[in-house]
Design a protein around this motif. Structure first.
Motif, PDB file in Angstrom:
ATOM      1  N   VAL A 134     -11.590   2.452  17.981  1.00 63.71           N
ATOM      2  CA  VAL A 134     -12.419   2.040  16.844  1.00 63.71           C
ATOM      3  C   VAL A 134     -12.481   3.148  15.800  1.00 63.71           C
ATOM      4  O   VAL A 134     -12.343   2.896  14.600  1.00 63.71           O
ATOM      5  N   THR A 135     -12.682   4.382  16.245  1.00 62.28           N
ATOM      6  CA  THR A 135     -12.780   5.464  15.269  1.00 62.28           C
ATOM      7  C   THR A 135     -11.430   5.744  14.607  1.00 62.28           C
ATOM      8  O   THR A 135     -11.382   6.030  13.412  1.00 62.28           O
ATOM      9  N   MET A 136     -10.331   5.621  15.356  1.00 59.81           N
ATOM     10  CA  MET A 136      -9.008   5.761  14.741  1.00 59.81           C
ATOM     11  C   MET A 136      -8.800   4.682  13.684  1.00 59.81           C
ATOM     12  O   MET A 136      -8.240   4.943  12.619  1.00 59.81           O
ATOM     13  N   LEU A 137      -9.261   3.482  13.977  1.00 56.38           N
ATOM     14  CA  LEU A 137      -9.150   2.374  13.030  1.00 56.38           C
ATOM     15  C   LEU A 137      -9.979   2.660  11.773  1.00 56.38           C
ATOM     16  O   LEU A 137      -9.504   2.456  10.650  1.00 56.38           O
ATOM     17  N   ILE A 138     -11.181   3.156  11.949  1.00 55.75           N
ATOM     18  CA  ILE A 138     -12.030   3.503  10.799  1.00 55.75           C
ATOM     19  C   ILE A 138     -11.356   4.565   9.951  1.00 55.75           C
ATOM     20  O   ILE A 138     -11.283   4.452   8.720  1.00 55.75           O
ATOM     21  N   TYR A 139     -10.842   5.605  10.602  1.00 59.60           N
ATOM     22  CA  TYR A 139     -10.191   6.683   9.862  1.00 59.60           C
ATOM     23  C   TYR A 139      -8.953   6.182   9.120  1.00 59.60           C
ATOM     24  O   TYR A 139      -8.718   6.534   7.968  1.00 59.60           O
ATOM     25  N   SER A 140      -8.160   5.354   9.777  1.00 59.86           N
ATOM     26  CA  SER A 140      -6.941   4.833   9.140  1.00 59.86           C
ATOM     27  C   SER A 140      -7.272   3.945   7.955  1.00 59.86           C
ATOM     28  O   SER A 140      -6.625   4.027   6.903  1.00 59.86           O
ATOM     29  N   LEU A 141      -8.269   3.082   8.113  1.00 60.45           N
ATOM     30  CA  LEU A 141      -8.665   2.209   7.007  1.00 60.45           C
ATOM     31  C   LEU A 141      -9.217   3.023   5.840  1.00 60.45           C
ATOM     32  O   LEU A 141      -8.965   2.692   4.680  1.00 60.45           O
ATOM     33  N   ASN A 142      -9.936   4.092   6.136  1.00 61.18           N
ATOM     34  CA  ASN A 142     -10.432   4.976   5.086  1.00 61.18           C
ATOM     35  C   ASN A 142      -9.262   5.609   4.328  1.00 61.18           C
ATOM     36  O   ASN A 142      -9.292   5.700   3.100  1.00 61.18           O
ATOM     37  N   HIS A 143      -8.229   6.023   5.038  1.00 60.41           N
ATOM     38  CA  HIS A 143      -7.041   6.577   4.382  1.00 60.41           C
ATOM     39  C   HIS A 143      -6.356   5.530   3.509  1.00 60.41           C
ATOM     40  O   HIS A 143      -5.931   5.830   2.388  1.00 60.41           O
ATOM     41  N   ILE A 144      -6.256   4.320   4.023  1.00 59.69           N
ATOM     42  CA  ILE A 144      -5.604   3.246   3.268  1.00 59.69           C
ATOM     43  C   ILE A 144      -6.348   2.989   1.962  1.00 59.69           C
ATOM     44  O   ILE A 144      -5.727   2.808   0.911  1.00 59.69           O
ATOM     45  N   VAL A 145      -7.670   2.979   2.025  1.00 59.72           N
ATOM     46  CA  VAL A 145      -8.463   2.772   0.802  1.00 59.72           C
ATOM     47  C   VAL A 145      -8.174   3.868  -0.216  1.00 59.72           C
ATOM     48  O   VAL A 145      -7.988   3.591  -1.406  1.00 59.72           O
ATOM     49  N   SER A 146      -8.086   5.108   0.237  1.00 57.79           N
ATOM     50  CA  SER A 146      -7.802   6.194  -0.710  1.00 57.79           C
ATOM     51  C   SER A 146      -6.382   6.086  -1.269  1.00 57.79           C
ATOM     52  O   SER A 146      -6.152   6.398  -2.437  1.00 57.79           O
ATOM     53  N   HIS A 147      -5.432   5.618  -0.471  1.00 56.72           N
ATOM     54  CA  HIS A 147      -4.067   5.423  -0.978  1.00 56.72           C
ATOM     55  C   HIS A 147      -4.011   4.285  -2.000  1.00 56.72           C
ATOM     56  O   HIS A 147      -3.288   4.380  -2.990  1.00 56.72           O
ATOM     57  N   ILE A 148      -4.773   3.245  -1.756  1.00 56.41           N
ATOM     58  CA  ILE A 148      -4.805   2.119  -2.693  1.00 56.41           C
ATOM     59  C   ILE A 148      -5.394   2.573  -4.027  1.00 56.41           C
ATOM     60  O   ILE A 148      -4.926   2.150  -5.092  1.00 56.41           O
ATOM     61  N   LYS A 149      -6.376   3.450  -3.979  1.00 58.64           N
ATOM     62  CA  LYS A 149      -6.933   3.992  -5.224  1.00 58.64           C
ATOM     63  C   LYS A 149      -5.859   4.734  -6.012  1.00 58.64           C
ATOM     64  O   LYS A 149      -5.800   4.634  -7.236  1.00 58.64           O
ATOM     65  N   VAL A 150      -5.018   5.468  -5.306  1.00 59.84           N
ATOM     66  CA  VAL A 150      -3.919   6.178  -5.978  1.00 59.84           C
ATOM     67  C   VAL A 150      -2.946   5.165  -6.568  1.00 59.84           C
ATOM     68  O   VAL A 150      -2.500   5.305  -7.718  1.00 59.84           O
ATOM     69  N   LEU A 151      -2.632   4.129  -5.820  1.00 58.74           N
ATOM     70  CA  LEU A 151      -1.696   3.113  -6.296  1.00 58.74           C
ATOM     71  C   LEU A 151      -2.237   2.367  -7.503  1.00 58.74           C
ATOM     72  O   LEU A 151      -1.470   1.894  -8.346  1.00 58.74           O
ATOM     73  N   LEU A 152      -3.545   2.262  -7.586  1.00 56.36           N
ATOM     74  CA  LEU A 152      -4.175   1.589  -8.727  1.00 56.36           C
ATOM     75  C   LEU A 152      -4.514   2.573  -9.850  1.00 56.36           C
ATOM     76  O   LEU A 152      -5.261   2.227 -10.760  1.00 56.36           O
ATOM     77  N   ASN A 153      -4.018   3.780  -9.746  1.00 54.75           N
ATOM     78  CA  ASN A 153      -4.229   4.837 -10.745  1.00 54.75           C
ATOM     79  C   ASN A 153      -5.690   5.233 -10.916  1.00 54.75           C
ATOM     80  O   ASN A 153      -6.115   5.618 -11.993  1.00 54.75           O
ATOM     81  N   LYS A 154      -6.466   5.148  -9.853  1.00 54.03           N
ATOM     82  CA  LYS A 154      -7.861   5.520  -9.962  1.00 54.03           C
ATOM     83  C   LYS A 154      -8.096   6.943  -9.449  1.00 54.03           C
ATOM     84  O   LYS A 154      -9.158   7.484  -9.618  1.00 54.03           O
ATOM     85  N   GLU A 155      -7.103   7.509  -8.790  1.00 53.51           N
ATOM     86  CA  GLU A 155      -7.212   8.869  -8.277  1.00 53.51           C
ATOM     87  C   GLU A 155      -5.835   9.492  -8.248  1.00 53.51           C
ATOM     88  O   GLU A 155      -4.848   8.822  -8.065  1.00 53.51           O
ATOM     89  N   ALA A 156      -5.788  10.785  -8.390  1.00 50.74           N
ATOM     90  CA  ALA A 156      -4.509  11.501  -8.286  1.00 50.74           C
ATOM     91  C   ALA A 156      -4.284  11.936  -6.852  1.00 50.74           C
ATOM     92  O   ALA A 156      -5.219  12.102  -6.085  1.00 50.74           O
ATOM     93  N   VAL A 157      -3.019  12.136  -6.501  1.00 57.63           N
ATOM     94  CA  VAL A 157      -2.683  12.576  -5.142  1.00 57.63           C
ATOM     95  C   VAL A 157      -2.997  14.044  -4.982  1.00 57.63           C
ATOM     96  O   VAL A 157      -2.720  14.851  -5.784  1.00 57.63           O
TER      97      VAL A 157
END
Length: 157
Positions: A134-157
């Motif tokens: 469960v915690t690995m899933l939470i951490y992975s989903l949190n990473h995915i959200v931050s990557h999506i923000k980068v893909l949507l140009n809302k954050e820099a890498v």
């Protein structure tokens, strides 16, 4: 929230690692003085299992788990974010199945007893698997959200 979860999980891992070391020390001392303490081996083994599983989940959040990062180091921007999204999605799928089958293991083996301490159920040991999942899933989903923000140009890498 994710950072608090990581701190809690890291603290839990340290507690179980401390229990492991104490159990080993008790085992060494009692063998040296000729007294047989049979519970120390099981306590050491099971606390080590919990410490390792909690640490493994934290390493997913910190991206310090086993990985080949040659390609991710070469890529920048959206390409890097896309690759990391795919990698984290794979880890999330893996974590989902760890959780699912870990829960199945817990329910199957819950009523088994420890050999040296029959008052304790094996379910307390097996529950480390779905907790890690469960915690690995939470951490992975949190990473995915931050990557999506980068893909949507809302954050820099």
């Amino acid at each position: 929230m994710v950072q608090k979860l990581e701190k809690f999980q890291m603290a839990l891992g340290v507690i179980f690692l401390s229990i492991f070391f104490i159990a080993i020390l008790v085992q060494i001392v009692t063998r040296y003085i000729g007294v047989s303490v049979i519970w120390t081996e099981e306590v050491a083994n099971y606390s080590f299992i919990w410490a390792i599983f909690m640490g493994a989940a934290v390493m997913v959040n910190r991206r310090e788990h086993f990985s080949f990062d040659f390609l991710t180091q070469k890529l920048k921007g959206k390409k890097r974010a896309s690759l990391l999204t795919v990698i984290d999605a794979i880890v999330a799928i893996f974590a989902f199945f760890i959780t699912l089958y870990g829960y199945e293991a817990v329910t199957t083996f819950w009523n088994y007893n420890w050999l040296s301490l029959p008052e304790l159920k094996m379910g307390y040991i097996w529950i480390a698997i779905p907790v890690m999942g469960v915690t690995m899933l939470i951490y992975s989903l949190n990473h995915i959200v931050s990557h999506i923000k980068v893909l949507l140009n809302k954050e820099a890498v």
